[in-house]
Design an enzyme around this catalytic site. Structure first.
Site, PDB file in Angstrom:
ATOM      1  CE1 TYR A 178      -3.743   2.451   0.632  1.00 21.63           C
ATOM      2  CE2 TYR A 178      -2.421   3.273   2.460  1.00 21.63           C
ATOM      3  CZ  TYR A 178      -3.501   3.411   1.602  1.00 21.63           C
ATOM      4  OH  TYR A 178      -4.335   4.497   1.725  1.00 21.63           O
ATOM      5  CG  ASP A 273       5.826   3.521   0.980  1.00 23.48           C
ATOM      6  OD1 ASP A 273       6.122   4.207   1.977  1.00 23.48           O
ATOM      7  OD2 ASP A 273       4.661   3.359   0.590  1.00 23.48           O
ATOM      8  CE  LYS A 301       2.292   4.737   8.811  1.00 25.27           C
ATOM      9  NZ  LYS A 301       0.927   5.093   9.184  1.00 25.27           N
TER      10      LYS A 301
END
Length: 463
Positions: A178, A273, A301
């Site tokens: 994702y 990623d 994050k």
């Protein structure tokens, strides 16, 4: 009501390990499994009428685990409290950012100081330089940094960058990985898409995904076949350095080394990623952990310390394609927001302290080993693992090497497990297809209490 299994039994000073374990077992065994959620239910009932599905992000809806979502009131350290006063040991940690502990005092104090100076500038500030230099010092592939506001935005930007720099349009991603909700990535995307049973998203035009080519994670031959079928057309390969959106899946070293070689051979860019793994599985992310040098990478994050943030980084010659240095346009009103920069700076300062990642490794491995051992003891098919402060498990024999393997997990059993752990004061990701996170403020007592609760739940599931 504080329902975390062992917290009431924890003394002011650490008890001997055997005593802690005994206390945790006793607390877990005597916990009243009735979870009061009256206020959460009332708030969610209202939310259903004013927000789609009652939430601002789909996985929060508890669709795959059943029961109503828990509505949070506050977080601190390794704990969260809901609006009904229930206290939990929290292994979601805002989906990863709370690596130093939620509402960490040092971070909060710096934020209060910055609040007095302003919450948004829309202009350059020195804090951007400071955080960018910290990222560049830590991340092997980073020579320049572009800040944005989320992991999704970072992946959107890096996709455009790979295409702009190479002059090609096709991109290779992996089943179950994702990279945010941008149209080109919503193809076999794992995470919330898998949780809701959507193969991809309605509203995504065919033209947006026609150049997105999907390979199988940990299967180098599938990548080779795509390169061979699309010679000279592939701009780059993007992958999660460790998959966290199909559960927890670790790449084979040979797979990563093979990707690097294939990209070099075909003139394509390799992108890690690292929105989830960055500063989580090591201070330099997955690329530092595995010793692989991508061309570009994305972050989020942890580098915002719990505030909205994203970034894409890479070699200077590639990053200078980005406006205003180059022709590839990307912008954002709140990019480089001073509050996010301050929170990120203070978080990375804490992570630089000696012994940080050793502690995360020790406590996380103890946790996942305890959960898996409890499952096997009571006859469940189960496998799992961890790297530093990131972990996950599946209710299947394993090994799980790709998304197809992950779908063999018993999701009905996981749903029961999730609710029963919640009732015992342990808050875990409400989906089989999400990784879990341990932070620096998860104590030995927290880990012991969680293992004790897992032992009880595994026994109950086997009954």
């Amino acid at each position: 009501t504080a329902i975390a299994p062992s917290r009431a039994a924890v003394a002011a000073r650490p008890a001997p390990r055997a005593a802690r374990r005994a206390s945790a077992r006793a607390a877990a065994t005597t916990t009243d499994a009735a979870l009061t959620t009256t206020k959460s239910d009332e708030i969610m009932s209202e939310a259903m009428g004013i927000m789609p599905g009652g939430v601002s992000s789909p996985v929060r809806a508890f669709k795959s685990v059943g029961g109503g979502p828990i509505v949070f009131d506050k977080v601190k350290g390794a704990n969260s409290w809901d609006v009904d006063g229930n206290k939990y040991i929290d292994y979601v940690g805002s989906w990863g950012p709370a690596i130093c502990g939620a509402a960490r005092d040092e971070v909060n104090e710096a934020l209060v100081t910055q609040l007095a100076k302003g919450t948004s500038f829309g202009a350059p500030c020195a804090l951007e330089n400071e955080l960018a230099k910290m990222v560049i010092d830590a991340v092997p592939s980073a020579e320049m940094v572009r800040f944005c506001n989320s992991g999704t935005e970072a992946c959107m930007g890096v996709l455009r960058l790979m295409r702009a720099h190479t002059g090609r349009e096709k991109i290779i991603k992996f089943e179950g990985c994702y990279h945010g909700h941008a149209d080109p990535f919503l193809v076999q995307a794992g995470s919330g898409v898998a949780t809701l049973g959507l193969p991809d998203s309605p509203g995504t035009p065919g033209g947006a995904t026609k150049d997105t080519l999907c390979a199988k994670y940990n299967d180098l031959d599938s990548v080779k076949a795509i390169f061979e079928a699309n010679k000279g057309e592939v701009a780059g390969v993007i992958l999660e350095g460790v998959v966290g959106n199909s559960g927890f899946i670790v790449p084979d070293q040979e797979f990563l080394e093979g990707l690097r070689a294939l990209c070099d051979e075909h003139g394509a860019l390799l992108c890690f990623d690292e929105v989830m793994t960055g500063f989580r599985i090591s201070y330099g992310g997955a690329q530092k952990h595995f010793g692989i040098m991508p061309d570009v990478s994305t972050f989020g994050k942890v580098i915002g310390g719990g505030l909205p943030v994203g970034a894409y980084v890479g070699k200077k010659e590639i990053m200078e394609t980005v406006a205003p240095a180059g022709p590839m346009y990307q912008a954002g009103t709140l990019s480089g927001n001073p509050l996010a920069m301050v929170a990120g700076i203070e978080t990375l300062k804490i992570l630089q302290q000696e012994g940080t990642y050793e502690q995360l490794e020790e406590r996380t491995s103890k946790l996942i080993n305890g959960i898996v051992e409890a499952g096997k003891k009571h006859g469940h098919a189960i496998c799992g693992g961890s790297i530093s402060g990131m972990f996950g498990f599946f209710f299947c024999e394993g090994p799980v090497k790709c998304f197809a393997d992950a779908t063999a997990s018993d999701t009905e059993k996981f749903a029961k497990w999730h609710r029963m752990m919640l009732e015992r004061g342990v808050y875990l990701a409400p989906s089989q297809y999400e990784a879990g996170f341990v932070g620096l403020q998860h104590s030995e007592e927290d880990i012991d209490a969680t293992i004790a609760a897992a032992e009880e739940v595994m026994a109950a599931l086997a009954a």
